[in-house]
Design a protein around this motif. Structure first.
Motif: not given
Length: 159
Positions: A45-62
């Motif tokens: 079970e891999e923990t999700p990798l979260i990307v911190i965008k330039k505007d500070g928002s976060r989304e899951e690595f794609s």
């Protein structure tokens, strides 16, 4: 392991083999009570990798999003799809090996540029122009000058 047929909490493993390109293990099991057989899959079970965008928002690595960006940068260039997939895999592996659950999008862009430069310099410039958001021709010329300097100095400039 609970039997899906009789709900008994006792099974024995009859056979195990790797599956999904060695990312999981397929186990053939038999219930010790009703003797019915079923298959289970075991995977890390891999923990999700979260990307911190330039505007500070976060989304899951794609992976798909990164691959699309590389495909655009390599359009009409002699770079195979297999090579682009290898780049994406190497970048993802490098990010997951940092042991950080969150990663800055700028770090991803820098790693991608390091991977793309030796593959195709034109694709590198295309990717850099979008990633670094060149505001004018002078910024673009500065990047080109640094690339030309790399041929003499033997290094990829870091930003």
């Amino acid at each position: 392991m609970r039997c899906p047929f009789c709900d008994y909490n006792g099974t024995k493993v009859l056979d195990s083999r790797s599956a999904n390109e060695n990312k999981s293990i397929r186990r053939r099991r038999e219930c010790e009570k009703c003797a019915r057989r079923f298959t289970t899959f075991e995977m890390v079970e891999e923990t999700p990798l979260i990307v911190i965008k330039k505007d500070g928002s976060r989304e899951e690595f794609s992976r798909e999003k990164i691959l699309r960006g590389l495909i655009r940068a390599c359009e009409k260039r002699p770079v195979s799809m297999e090579r682009l997939e290898v780049i994406v895999s190497e970048v993802e592996m490098q990010l997951r090996n940092t042991a950080h659950a969150e990663v800055d999008s700028r770090a991803i862009g820098e790693i991608l540029m390091e991977q793309l430069y030796p593959v195709d310099e034109v694709a590198y410039i295309r990717f850099a122009s979008v990633y670094r958001q060149f505001k004018d021709i002078n910024m673009f010329l500065k990047e080109l000058t640094e690339i030309l300097g790399k041929h003499e100095g033997g290094f990829l400039p870091k930003k």
